[in-house]
Design an enzyme around this catalytic site. Structure first.
Site, PDB file in Angstrom:
ATOM      1  N   LYS A 151     -11.518  30.304  13.462  1.00  0.00           N
ATOM      2  CA  LYS A 151     -12.243  30.105  12.130  1.00  0.00           C
ATOM      3  C   LYS A 151     -13.146  31.310  12.041  1.00  0.00           C
ATOM      4  O   LYS A 151     -13.458  32.018  12.763  1.00  0.00           O
ATOM      5  CB  LYS A 151     -13.315  28.808  12.502  1.00  0.00           C
ATOM      6  CG  LYS A 151     -13.809  28.227  11.204  1.00  0.00           C
ATOM      7  CD  LYS A 151     -12.669  27.318  10.750  1.00  0.00           C
ATOM      8  CE  LYS A 151     -13.311  26.612   9.470  1.00  0.00           C
ATOM      9  NZ  LYS A 151     -12.403  25.429   9.431  1.00  0.00           N
TER      10      LYS A 151
HETATM   11  N1  GLU Z   1     -10.577  25.171   6.280  1.00  0.00           N
HETATM   12  C1  GLU Z   1      -9.569  23.971   6.339  1.00  0.00           C
HETATM   13  C2  GLU Z   1      -9.724  22.982   7.617  1.00  0.00           C
HETATM   14  O1  GLU Z   1     -10.929  22.953   8.130  1.00  0.00           O
HETATM   15  C3  GLU Z   1      -7.897  24.527   6.298  1.00  0.00           C
HETATM   16  C4  GLU Z   1      -7.892  25.486   7.172  1.00  0.00           C
HETATM   17  C5  GLU Z   1      -6.326  26.267   7.145  1.00  0.00           C
HETATM   18  O2  GLU Z   1      -5.781  25.864   6.143  1.00  0.00           O
HETATM   19  O3  GLU Z   1      -5.968  27.147   7.855  1.00  0.00           O
HETATM   20  O4  GLU Z   1      -9.068  22.484   7.908  1.00  0.00           O
END
Ligand code: GLU
Length: 421
Positions: free
Chosen positions: A111
């Protein structure tokens, strides 16, 4: 770990560790693997200088955390928000590891976050911030290393800038470095709607499991961003009566059901609900405790807490956001017999279609929306059944079951790969 000493009400990392510990003990997880899986593989903090439109320079702080890259490249969004902290990014990265493992897509978890207020930046400032952040983390990311995506405060336009910046550095177009891109740049059909669409599918399955008929149910949705708005539309399409939806300032409530056509039309052109008057104004706190069958927290972390859990009336909670229910709240809700479908499964539709996007980019062969949605539904419904099967066999909550499934899958990879020395 002494779970009682964790600050799970305010700190998402400690909440994640709490859930991990519950599941790890159930699995009698090896002590070494426990240690590996409770700390990030890698994390970086970067300073991002941006030339502002008034001529001044402002330095923003950014992070990228890779919790685990054992099952495949790191995967996870980038959050632009003033509330970003390193512990929040660590928690979100770990949740991505568990999420990818629950739906069994071949990614680890990562993240990113930048402490900023994206709404108060000009387009040029936002672009410069994004490009400079991308340049700062460029050694970490890549289609085989770590693949960012949108999260709170970021969108396909931001992904396009990341893709372009990375591509300029590596000297060829590299669409597979990010997902959630605009269609023209190799984005996938269905990606924008995937998280909310998946929340709809998971609500349907949760209601069936609880013996409830979606057409007889009411629901309230906290949040009207990408996840909240599409979740509300999906629930409406399933026949649920959507009686409330909120933005950061408060909620709109109509016990007879909101006019979803009006809500959808309004949110097409606006970021919040101001100016929309198809219901009464209530607070976000009131929305959480409304007398509804289904509650969808689709905004942010720690909104169902020890302070309001006892007043929650919903029978089913489907977590559109990451980490909306604190562990203490969850224990209170469980005692009341509320079924909680945890974030790592409930909102996994987004990363599942991100996986499809990455596959399509690598193949150079693109699918239509029907293909995407059919595959998404199969993966999510199968994962739901797997998680509920574990919950029933071990007599644990769906969250503990999801963590058990995920930890088991990630551990298996560590055991097979061994520890490189
Ligand atoms: N931000 C989204 C989540 O928390 C998507 C992450 C992604 O598609 O890599 O799942």
């Amino acid at each position: 770990m002494n779970r009682d000493q964790l600050n799970t009400e305010d700190n998402p990392l400690e909440a994640m560790l709490y859930h991990f510990d519950v599941a790890a003990r159930k699995l009698a997880l090896d002590e070494g693997l426990y240690q590996i899986l409770t700390v990030p593989d890698r994390e970086i903090r970067v300073s991002i200088p941006v030339q502002m439109h008034d001529g001044s320079l402002q330095v923003f702080a950014g992070y990228r955390v890779q919790h685990s890259v054992a099952r495949g490249p790191g995967k996870g969004g980038i959050r632009f928000a003033p509330t970003v902290t390193i512990d929040e990014v660590r928690a979100l990265a770990a949740w991505m590891t568990w999420k990818c493992a629950v739906v069994n897509v071949p990614f680890g978890g990562a993240k990113g976050g930048v402490i900023c207020e994206p709404q108060s930046l000009t387009d040029t400032e936002l672009e410069q911030l994004t490009r400079r952040y991308t340049a700062a983390i460029i050694d970490l990311i890549g289609p085989e290393r770590d693949v960012p995506a949108p999260d709170m405060g970021t969108n396909p336009k931001v992904m396009a800038w990341i893709m372009d910046t990375y591509s300029m550095h590596v000297r060829h177009s590299s669409p597979g470095v990010v997902t959630g891109k605009p269609l023209e740049l190799g984005g996938s059909h269905g990606r924008i709607r995937a998280t909310g669409y998946g929340v709809g599918l998971m609500t349907r399955e949760s209601l069936y499991r609880q013996g409830l008929d979606p057409k007889q149910c009411t629901c309230a949705v906290q949040g009207c961003g990408n996840v909240g708005s599409v979740s509300a539309e999906s629930l409406h399409a399933l026949g649920l009566k959507v009686v409330a939806i909120s933005d950061i300032d408060g909620a709109l409530y109509n016990p007879d059901g909101l006019d979803m056509g009006a809500v959808r039309a309004h949110l097409r052109d606006h970021r919040d609900l101001s100016g929309l008057d198809c219901g009464d104004r209530i607070s976000n706190a009131d929305l959480i405790t409304l007398d509804v069958d289904v509650l969808i927290p689709a905004a942010t972390e720690n909104v169902i807490t020890k302070d309001n859990a006892a007043d929650v009336k919903a029978k089913v909670i489907v977590e559109g956001a990451n980490g909306p229910t604190t562990p203490v709240a969850e224990n209170i809700l469980e005692e009341k017999g509320v079924f909680i479908l945890p974030d790592v499964l409930a909102n996994a539709g987004g990363v599942t279609v991100s996986y499809f996007e990455w596959v399509q980019n690598r193949l150079g062969y693109y699918w239509d929306e029907r293909d995407v949605n059919t595959r998404l539904e199969r993966i999510m419904v199968d994962s739901f059944q797997e998680v509920c099967g574990i919950a029933d066999r071990h007599e644990v909550s769906a969250r503990t079951a999801a963590y058990m499934l995920a930890i088991d899958r990630v551990s298996a990879v560590y055991k097979l790969r061994g520890i490189y020395a």
